[in-house]
Design a protein around this motif. Sequence first.
Motif, short mmCIF file in Angstrom:
data_model
loop_
_atom_site.label_atom_id
_atom_site.label_comp_id
_atom_site.label_asym_id
_atom_site.label_seq_id
_atom_site.Cartn_x
_atom_site.Cartn_y
_atom_site.Cartn_z
N UNK A 81 -13.86 -5.95 -5.71
CA UNK A 81 -12.74 -6.79 -5.33
C UNK A 81 -11.92 -6.05 -4.28
N UNK A 82 -11.75 -6.65 -3.10
CA UNK A 82 -10.98 -6.04 -2.01
C UNK A 82 -9.81 -6.96 -1.70
N UNK A 83 -8.60 -6.43 -1.90
CA UNK A 83 -7.38 -7.21 -1.71
C UNK A 83 -6.66 -6.71 -0.47
N UNK A 142 -10.06 -2.44 -4.85
CA UNK A 142 -9.39 -1.61 -3.85
C UNK A 142 -8.45 -2.50 -3.04
N UNK A 143 -7.42 -1.86 -2.47
CA UNK A 143 -6.45 -2.55 -1.65
C UNK A 143 -6.49 -1.97 -0.24
N UNK A 144 -6.48 -2.84 0.76
CA UNK A 144 -6.27 -2.43 2.15
C UNK A 144 -4.78 -2.62 2.45
N UNK A 145 -4.04 -1.55 2.65
CA UNK A 145 -2.62 -1.70 2.94
C UNK A 145 -2.36 -2.03 4.41
N UNK A 146 -3.23 -1.57 5.31
CA UNK A 146 -3.18 -1.96 6.72
C UNK A 146 -4.54 -1.66 7.32
N UNK A 147 -4.77 -2.11 8.54
CA UNK A 147 -6.14 -2.17 9.05
C UNK A 147 -6.64 -0.88 9.67
#
Length: 415
Positions: free
Chosen positions: A216-218, A188-193
């Motif tokens: 996996x966290x990107x 997964x991707x965090x695009x902003x917090x």
Amino acid sequence: MHGWAPDIIGAIGEPTTDAEGYLHASFTDSLTSRAAGRQGLGRIYTRSEGRDDQTTWQTRNAQHDAVLKWGRRTSGCSSGSPRSNEKDASMPDFPAFPSTTGGEFVAPSKDLVLPVGAHVDQLFRRTMTEPFVLQRLSERSYWVEVGVFATLFYVGEESVLLMDPIEHCYDGVVAAIESVTAKPLSTVVYTHFHADHIGDAPRYVEQARQDGLTLRIVASDMTARKLDAVGSVLPRPTETVAWPKGGFAFEDLGVQMHGFEWAAHTDDHSAWQLATERIVHCPDLMGPDQPPFWRFTANERFLFAERNLNEVQEMEWDFLSAGHANIGSRADVQFELGYYRDIRNAVIQAFEANPFSGFIDPSQGAHTAWFPAQLAAVAKDAVDLMRPKYGQYYGFEAGAPSNAELAAFTVFAFR
């Protein structure tokens, strides 16, 4: 949903309830949970002032019936099932709005790639009546909206990549993924917090653990720093990419991150480009096929919003996944930029009609009332000036007042 479970009915399904019934219905049978419930009861019943009125038996029954009606309406579409264009007779009529770009409206499809520039039809009705709305964007990429939150996933050879674990949407997102593949979700991707876009991360972490995987966290290193700075309770990234330009590989897919040097939405805001897919994922940049949402999609620094839109417009892409609203195209960005220009001009005109001198009133006892009153008057007049052109579009009346006030402050404060 066909009703409360029998034990819940037995616990609280009477005009008069007791503490044990409340504890059974609201907490588990563990000692820790029951102790927390008793503490809550203590806080409720020791408070003597400022209490809400007691609910009636009639009110409780009406709430129960409304929940059942909602449950029957939304539980009839299983994951991957065909979607009907027929409106549920129990639902209210949903108004129709024209496309902001004049683009084509099409029924969503998990099999057919969306034509560039087209929008999903009847999106608001679908999000209110279906567990998810799924649209294919390429051979391997899919856009999914659950409720009013949208995200993107990519099906690789071995596993699935998800852009943003959007909050309170886990079941719908997983059902959408499972409707097209049985491969596990590995990344997964965090695009902003902001938590509304990454708040379901713990559920994905736990599911991966149960599957014998480490999720996996990107994220960008800027987002990782923000999570630490605010003391977030959410899982931390397992790897970061350099800010403001970085990237990572997911199987044979390259993902490039474009961080906004002067970001409007939040200072770790960024656009993520799936280059070979010709897709950009940038939640909260804008809302495609509608005028801007509240405060231009909750911008923290509106001064730079137009700059960010132009930066995304310069990237190579055919589809914009914006976290809310519809699937975007370049025409959607142009519409948004036109709205920015128009609201700025409307605000300037409204300031001329509402000079500050007209709001100075010593009888109010404090100067602090004057500027807010001027801003409110300017915003109202600006909305009135915008309405002939934009009033026909989805959500204009709800979003325009806050947008006009934010634009008014920006015009006032920056030269």
